[in-house]
Design a protein around this motif. Structure first.
Motif, mmCIF file in Angstrom:
data_model
loop_
_atom_site.group_PDB
_atom_site.id
_atom_site.type_symbol
_atom_site.label_atom_id
_atom_site.label_comp_id
_atom_site.label_asym_id
_atom_site.label_seq_id
_atom_site.Cartn_x
_atom_site.Cartn_y
_atom_site.Cartn_z
ATOM 1 N N GLY A 31 0.804 -1.187 -0.013
ATOM 2 C CA GLY A 31 -0.068 0.072 0.036
ATOM 3 C C GLY A 31 0.845 1.188 -0.104
ATOM 4 N N GLU A 32 0.385 2.092 0.957
ATOM 5 C CA GLU A 32 1.324 3.239 0.993
ATOM 6 C C GLU A 32 2.741 3.172 1.740
ATOM 7 O OE1 GLU A 32 -1.880 3.022 2.524
ATOM 8 O OE2 GLU A 32 -2.790 4.818 1.870
ATOM 9 N N SER A 33 3.527 3.836 1.107
ATOM 10 C CA SER A 33 5.025 3.515 1.406
ATOM 11 C C SER A 33 5.932 4.779 1.570
ATOM 12 C CB SER A 33 5.771 2.813 0.381
ATOM 13 O OG SER A 33 5.638 3.370 -0.753
ATOM 14 N N VAL A 34 6.776 4.874 2.154
ATOM 15 C CA VAL A 34 7.987 5.853 2.298
ATOM 16 C C VAL A 34 9.425 5.637 2.060
ATOM 17 C CG1 VAL A 34 8.009 5.510 4.811
ATOM 18 C CG2 VAL A 34 8.593 7.930 3.929
ATOM 19 N N ILE A 35 10.143 6.258 1.577
ATOM 20 C CA ILE A 35 11.620 5.998 1.337
ATOM 21 C C ILE A 35 12.452 6.623 2.430
ATOM 22 C CG2 ILE A 35 13.376 6.251 -0.305
ATOM 23 C CD1 ILE A 35 11.623 6.125 -2.604
ATOM 24 N N ILE A 36 13.093 5.794 3.032
ATOM 25 C CA ILE A 36 13.841 6.353 4.238
ATOM 26 C C ILE A 36 15.249 5.796 4.061
ATOM 27 C CG2 ILE A 36 14.381 6.084 6.764
ATOM 28 C CD1 ILE A 36 11.404 6.136 7.183
ATOM 29 N N GLY A 37 16.364 6.762 3.743
ATOM 30 C CA GLY A 37 17.456 6.245 3.263
ATOM 31 C C GLY A 37 17.296 5.444 1.919
ATOM 32 N N ARG A 38 17.870 4.763 1.903
ATOM 33 C CA ARG A 38 17.592 3.621 0.466
ATOM 34 C C ARG A 38 16.421 2.634 0.457
ATOM 35 N NH1 ARG A 38 24.177 2.436 0.176
ATOM 36 N NH2 ARG A 38 24.643 4.662 -0.379
ATOM 37 N N ARG A 39 15.898 2.654 1.467
ATOM 38 C CA ARG A 39 14.885 1.628 1.441
ATOM 39 C C ARG A 39 13.602 2.271 1.427
ATOM 40 N NH1 ARG A 39 17.156 -2.484 6.169
ATOM 41 N NH2 ARG A 39 19.130 -3.006 5.309
ATOM 42 N N THR A 40 12.735 1.197 1.078
ATOM 43 C CA THR A 40 11.312 1.596 0.945
ATOM 44 C C THR A 40 10.456 0.940 1.853
ATOM 45 O OG1 THR A 40 11.443 2.009 -1.408
ATOM 46 C CG2 THR A 40 9.286 1.731 -0.731
ATOM 47 N N TYR A 41 9.677 1.452 2.893
ATOM 48 C CA TYR A 41 9.043 0.819 4.026
ATOM 49 C C TYR A 41 7.576 1.111 3.732
ATOM 50 C CZ TYR A 41 13.602 0.713 6.385
ATOM 51 O OH TYR A 41 14.625 0.655 6.782
ATOM 52 N N PRO A 42 6.734 0.007 4.269
ATOM 53 C CA PRO A 42 5.460 0.288 4.194
ATOM 54 C C PRO A 42 5.025 1.506 5.387
ATOM 55 C CG PRO A 42 5.888 -1.971 4.597
ATOM 56 C CD PRO A 42 7.005 -1.218 4.686
ATOM 57 N N ILE A 43 4.180 2.517 4.923
ATOM 58 C CA ILE A 43 3.980 3.576 5.843
ATOM 59 C C ILE A 43 3.427 2.919 7.341
ATOM 60 C CG2 ILE A 43 1.504 3.954 5.434
ATOM 61 C CD1 ILE A 43 4.320 6.686 5.349
ATOM 62 N N LYS A 44 2.703 2.019 7.516
ATOM 63 C CA LYS A 44 2.285 1.542 8.923
ATOM 64 C C LYS A 44 3.704 0.886 9.703
ATOM 65 C CE LYS A 44 -2.309 1.549 9.195
ATOM 66 N NZ LYS A 44 -3.162 1.812 10.458
ATOM 67 N N GLN A 45 4.526 0.320 8.951
ATOM 68 C CA GLN A 45 5.554 0.078 9.667
ATOM 69 C C GLN A 45 6.492 0.956 10.371
ATOM 70 O OE1 GLN A 45 8.591 -1.984 7.226
ATOM 71 N NE2 GLN A 45 9.742 -2.923 9.182
ATOM 72 N N VAL A 46 6.475 2.177 9.499
ATOM 73 C CA VAL A 46 7.312 3.270 9.874
ATOM 74 C C VAL A 46 6.562 3.886 10.930
ATOM 75 C CG1 VAL A 46 8.150 5.780 9.342
ATOM 76 C CG2 VAL A 46 8.178 3.684 7.639
ATOM 77 N N GLY A 47 5.349 4.051 11.024
ATOM 78 C CA GLY A 47 4.629 4.559 12.133
ATOM 79 C C GLY A 47 4.658 3.590 13.429
ATOM 80 N N GLN A 48 4.406 2.555 13.222
ATOM 81 C CA GLN A 48 4.795 1.576 14.442
ATOM 82 C C GLN A 48 6.025 2.005 15.154
ATOM 83 O OE1 GLN A 48 4.469 -2.779 13.523
ATOM 84 N NE2 GLN A 48 3.937 -3.005 15.869
ATOM 85 N N VAL A 49 7.315 1.989 14.344
ATOM 86 C CA VAL A 49 8.585 2.214 14.854
ATOM 87 C C VAL A 49 8.767 3.439 15.440
ATOM 88 C CG1 VAL A 49 10.969 2.172 14.474
ATOM 89 C CG2 VAL A 49 9.560 0.387 13.331
ATOM 90 N N VAL A 50 8.395 4.460 14.805
ATOM 91 C CA VAL A 50 8.431 5.809 15.390
ATOM 92 C C VAL A 50 7.552 6.104 16.558
ATOM 93 C CG1 VAL A 50 8.008 8.201 14.633
ATOM 94 C CG2 VAL A 50 9.313 6.672 13.012
ATOM 95 N N THR A 51 6.461 5.754 16.594
ATOM 96 C CA THR A 51 5.564 6.165 17.568
ATOM 97 C C THR A 51 5.520 5.155 18.667
ATOM 98 O OG1 THR A 51 3.283 5.088 16.550
ATOM 99 C CG2 THR A 51 4.144 7.429 16.103
ATOM 100 N N ARG A 52 6.002 3.745 18.415
ATOM 101 C CA ARG A 52 5.658 2.719 19.432
ATOM 102 C C ARG A 52 4.355 2.455 19.723
ATOM 103 N NH1 ARG A 52 10.335 5.636 21.450
ATOM 104 N NH2 ARG A 52 12.180 4.938 21.058
ATOM 105 N N GLN A 53 3.420 2.521 18.784
ATOM 106 C CA GLN A 53 2.088 2.286 19.072
ATOM 107 C C GLN A 53 1.730 1.352 18.228
ATOM 108 O OE1 GLN A 53 -0.266 5.856 18.016
ATOM 109 N NE2 GLN A 53 0.308 6.623 20.089
ATOM 110 N N ASP A 54 0.487 0.397 18.347
ATOM 111 C CA ASP A 54 0.019 -0.656 17.518
ATOM 112 C C ASP A 54 -0.519 0.149 16.100
ATOM 113 O OD1 ASP A 54 -2.258 -2.355 16.668
ATOM 114 O OD2 ASP A 54 -1.042 -3.689 17.968
ATOM 115 N N ARG A 55 -0.281 -0.572 15.127
ATOM 116 C CA ARG A 55 -0.669 -0.127 13.810
ATOM 117 C C ARG A 55 -2.176 0.098 13.835
ATOM 118 N NH1 ARG A 55 3.208 -3.486 9.618
ATOM 119 N NH2 ARG A 55 5.191 -3.395 10.670
#
Length: 103
Positions: A31-55
């Protein structure tokens, strides 16, 4: 930058997000994604890591807006391809000859 995700305020910085995502293996993007560094992450994965909340606690749109405002390249949902018209054998032959088919 101050942003609200799942009704909680967060002070996010680009360098902080880069540091949080360092060493995190990207999941498969569907689905939605974000490029961080050289990698493409799913947006929900980034949100979970950054906020430490459940997706389930936040929407993809909230994280997408925050990452865009921080300057990361984000991609929305992939657009569905337009359906292609199937030609009959007569129309296909006419198209190959350069003449319009009358059907």
């Amino acid at each position: 930058m101050r942003c609200v995700i799942a009704r909680f305020p967060f002070d996010l910085t680009k360098s902080g997000v880069l540091e949080s995502m360092k060493g995190i293996k990207p999941e498969q993007v569907s689905g939605e994604s974000v490029i961080i560094g050289r990698r493409t992450y799913p947006i929900k994965q980034v949100g979970q890591v950054v906020t430490r909340q459940d997706r389930r606690d936040f929407s993809a749109g909230e994280v997408l807006r925050a990452m865009t405002r921080l300057g990361f390249t984000c991609h929305g949902l992939p657009q569905a391809a337009a359906p292609t018209r199937v030609l009959t054998p007569l129309q296909e032959a006419s198209a190959m000859l350069g003449a319009p088919a009358t059907a």
